[in-house]
Design an enzyme around this catalytic site. Structure first.
Site, short mmCIF file in Angstrom:
data_model
loop_
_atom_site.label_atom_id
_atom_site.label_comp_id
_atom_site.label_asym_id
_atom_site.label_seq_id
_atom_site.Cartn_x
_atom_site.Cartn_y
_atom_site.Cartn_z
CE LYS A 99 -4.47 0.96 0.37
NZ LYS A 99 -5.59 0.09 0.01
N GLY B 78 -18.45 8.26 -2.41
CA GLY B 78 -17.35 8.37 -3.36
C GLY B 78 -17.56 7.34 -4.46
CG ASN B 79 -15.16 4.42 -7.64
OD1 ASN B 79 -15.43 3.28 -7.25
ND2 ASN B 79 -14.88 4.67 -8.90
N GLY C 230 -19.14 4.01 -2.77
CA GLY C 230 -20.46 4.22 -2.17
C GLY C 230 -21.53 4.52 -3.22
N GLY D 120 -20.90 6.66 2.73
CA GLY D 120 -19.90 7.00 1.71
C GLY D 120 -20.56 7.24 0.37
N1 GLU Z 1 -7.34 0.29 -3.20
C1 GLU Z 1 -8.09 -0.88 -3.52
C2 GLU Z 1 -8.15 -1.81 -2.33
O1 GLU Z 1 -8.00 -1.39 -1.19
C3 GLU Z 1 -7.60 -1.56 -4.79
C4 GLU Z 1 -6.18 -2.02 -4.77
C5 GLU Z 1 -5.68 -2.52 -6.13
O2 GLU Z 1 -6.44 -2.51 -7.08
O3 GLU Z 1 -4.50 -2.89 -6.19
O4 GLU Z 1 -8.43 -2.97 -2.45
#
Ligand code: GLU
Length: 415
Positions: free
Chosen positions: A112, A225-226, A228, A223
């Site tokens: 992350k 956003g995208n 929600g 939420g």
């Molecule tokens: N940010 C998204 C998650 O938390 C997608 C991560 C990704 O596609 O690598 O799962």
């Protein structure tokens, strides 16, 4: 706010206690080695990102990439831009990515990234320079077969393009497979933008009857956003009623169900959900305590806590945000017989379609949206049923079921 990484480690510890791994296989068994390995990331990287602001001054931002574990494949996970983002949050989110990829069975590890920044305070050019700076600072650790980022909170397909472009300039790699969640014109996958929400629906669909949920559910979404807004639309299209929804400022309620398409228009023009015709304004706290069949936290971590868990009146919770329920709240809900479909299963549609994007980039293919969703649906439905079975077998909740399934997969490959 509770330290998110501590929450994540409490969850891991619970599986260890429950399964009693070390006693099962002896003190230096594969299990205890695996658990020891997963108690910290492979590496966490902090960088300073110098950004020339529009007014000519130089500002330094703090950026992160946590590479948690790559037993199953390249580190995989989004990048978050948020003023409160800090290393413990990113570490927790990276840990959950490891399990998320393992739960659904894709050949990816977990990572992350993030930047401590309020992106709303930057101009578009500043945002681009910041994103390119993040890519430059991390170009030697990223790579299609090493570490593949994606969008997360406040990061968009456009930001992914800047990062892909910067990486390509530095390394000469033109596959685009270094990052996913790109726009279609920049090598993105069909269906990626709605995949987290769509995946959440497939998971719900697989478990709806098993969890005793009615055919038509009253749904409450935190939420807008995208994730929600898309999940609210998908549930409405499938005949369910979205009775309440909120954004960071607060929400609205209508017992008869909200018209999500009109609400999207309304928010675009007024900038808020408040006073939407035919609805009543509510706070985020009220929203979480609304009586409903399905509560969908689709915003931030640490929303269902020891403070409010006993007042949750949903029949089930579908976690589309990462880490919305604290470990203490998990236990309260379990005792109240409210099943929580955990984040690492419920929101895994996003990373699964990211994986599809990566495969398409590497093979130079383009799949239709139909193909993407036809591949996604059985993967998520199988994972859901496997996890339900694991949870039943160990007489525990779905989160522990998901952890057990994920750990089994990682252990099989760990040497
Ligand atoms: N940010 C998204 C998650 O938390 C997608 C991560 C990704 O596609 O690598 O799962």
């Amino acid at each position: 706010m509770q330290n998110l990484f501590q929450n994540a480690m409490v969850q891991l510890d619970k599986v260890v206690q429950m399964k009693n791994f070390s006693r099962e296989d002896g003190p230096v068994s594969g299990w205890s080695e695996l658990i020891t390995r997963l108690q910290q990331p492979d590496r966490d990287i902090r960088i300073s990102i110098p950004v020339k602001m529009d007014d000519g001054t130089l500002k330094i931002f703090e950026g992160y990439r946590v590479e948690y574990n790559n037993t199953l494949g390249p580190y995989k996970g989004g990048i978050r831009y948020h003023p409160e983002t800090e290393i413990n949050e990113v570490k927790a989110l990276a840990f959950w990515m490891v399990l998320k990829c393992a739960v659904v069975g894709i050949p990816m590890g977990g990572g992350k990234g993030g930047v401590t920044v309020d992106p709303k305070k930057l101009s578009k050019n500043e945002l681009e320079r910041l994103s390119r700076g993040w890519a430059r600072g991390l170009s030697d650790v990223l790579g299609p077969h090493k570490d593949v980022p994606a969008p997360d909170v406040n990061t968009t397909p456009e930001i992914m393009t800047w990062i892909a472009d910067e990486y390509s300039k530095i390394t000469g790699d033109t596959t685009g497979a270094v990052i996913t969640g790109k726009p279609l014109s920049g090598g993105g996958s069909e269906g990626r933008d709605t995949s987290t929400a769509q995946g959440g629906f497939y998971v719900f669909d697989a478990l709806q009857k098993e969890l005793g949920l009615p055919e038509v559910c009253r749904v409450v979404v935190q939420g807008f956003g995208n994730v929600g807004s898309n999940v609210a639309e998908i549930f409405t299209q499938r005949g369910h009623k979205v009775a309440a929804i909120s954004d960071s400022k607060g929400g609205i309620y209508n017992n008869e169900g909200l018209n999500i398409e009109k609400l999207l228009e309304y928010k675009k023009t007024t900038g808020s959900l408040f006073d939407f015709p035919g609805s009543r304004n509510i706070t985020n706290e009220e929203l979480l305590k609304t009586e409903c069949d399905l509560l969908i936290p689709a915003a931030f971590e640490n929303q269902i806590t020891v403070e409010n868990a006993s007042e949750i009146k949903a029949k089930a919770v579908l976690e589309l945000a990462n880490g919305p329920t604290t470990p203490e709240a998990d236990e309260i809900l379990f005792k109240k017989n409210i099943p929580v479909i955990p984040d690492i299963l419920a929101n895994s549609g996003g990373v699964t379609v990211s994986y599809f994007e990566w495969v398409q980039n590497l093979k130079n293919e383009h799949w239709s949206e139909k193909e993407v969703f036809e591949k996604l649906e059985p993967m998520l439905k199988n994972a859901s049923l496997e996890i339900l079975e694991k949870a039943h077998k160990s007489n525990t909740h779905l989160r522990m079921g998901a952890f057990i399934r994920a750990l089994e997969r990682i252990k099989e490959k760990m040497v």
